[in-house]
Structure formats: structure tokens, C-alpha cells
Scaffold this active site. Structure first.
Site, short mmCIF file in Angstrom:
data_model
loop_
_atom_site.label_atom_id
_atom_site.label_comp_id
_atom_site.label_asym_id
_atom_site.label_seq_id
_atom_site.Cartn_x
_atom_site.Cartn_y
_atom_site.Cartn_z
N HIS A 22 0.86 -1.18 0.00
CA HIS A 22 0.00 0.00 0.00
C HIS A 22 0.89 1.23 0.00
O HIS A 22 1.95 1.24 0.62
CB HIS A 22 -0.91 0.00 1.22
CG HIS A 22 -1.88 -1.14 1.22
ND1 HIS A 22 -2.99 -1.17 0.41
CD2 HIS A 22 -1.89 -2.32 1.90
CE1 HIS A 22 -3.65 -2.29 0.62
NE2 HIS A 22 -2.99 -3.01 1.50
N CYS A 34 -2.23 5.23 -4.51
CA CYS A 34 -2.86 3.91 -4.59
C CYS A 34 -3.92 3.88 -5.70
O CYS A 34 -3.97 2.93 -6.48
CB CYS A 34 -3.50 3.56 -3.25
SG CYS A 34 -4.24 1.93 -3.21
#
Length: 110
Positions: A22, A34
């Protein structure tokens, strides 16, 4: 950090890729890094299925931020189209990496 590993064969053709992690740029739902990586990767997967129509195996784990794609042999035309899609994906990911290198890293190899 999002890590993207692009796998290539000895001729330089992309044979698959793995995305893991992430970005941590912002809170979930507001993380533009992201979102950008996700949009580029999933658009490429859609292109492999709907445009190139090349066989490929995809494994995904949403919670882990993990996607693995492995191309399988296809017709010469499907393979050419798949390479164009995947090279465009790499260009998009490298462009994100250029601006947000602390949050996404793209590597290539066998």
C-alpha cells in the site's frame, strides 16, 4: 510502499507482473497514489482480457494490496497486443513513480 515487479523473458517481452503493498500517501479512500496504481494495473488486466484476449492467470488479495498476473501463450496477434498493453502499463507506473517515488517502486527483470 507499493512495489511493482515486472517480469521479462530473455527477449525482453513482459511475461507477468506482481504488485504488492500500500502506498501510505494518505488515508484509505483518499490515497491518490494507490488509486493511480490501481487504475493503471486494473485497466491493463481489462485490456489483456477484453482487447488482447490472451490467456493469463491472475491472483489477487485485496487486503494485502497484492495482484499477480502471469501471461500464458497465445496467438501471435494476441501476444503483440498484450505486449503493447503491458508496456503502456509500465509507462504509466513509471510516470507515477517519477512523481511519487517514495510511495511506489517499479523494478524489472526475469
Amino acid at each position: 510502499m507499493i512495489r511493482v515487479r515486472v517480469r521479462r523473458d530473455e527477449a525482453g517481452r513482459i511475461t507477468g507482473f506482481t504488485v504488492q503493498g500500500h502506498a501510505g500517501f494518505a488515508e484509505a479512500g483518499r490515497d491518490i497514489v494507490c488509486a493511480g496504481v490501481t487504475a493503471v494495473v486494473f485497466t491493463a488486466l481489462l485490456g489483456l482480457r477484453s482487447v488482447a484476449r490472451i490467456p493469463h492467470a491472475v491472483r489477487q488479495e485485496d487486503r494485502e494490496g497484492y495482484v499477480d498476473c502471469r501471461l500464458e501463450p497465445g496467438t501471435p496477434e494476441a501476444e503483440r497486443t498484450a505486449q503493447a498493453i503491458l508496456e503502456t502499463m509500465v509507462l504509466g507506473l513509471r510516470d507515477i513513480e517519477k512523481d511519487y517515488g517514495g510511495y511506489v517502486r517499479v523494478t524489472e527483470g526475469g
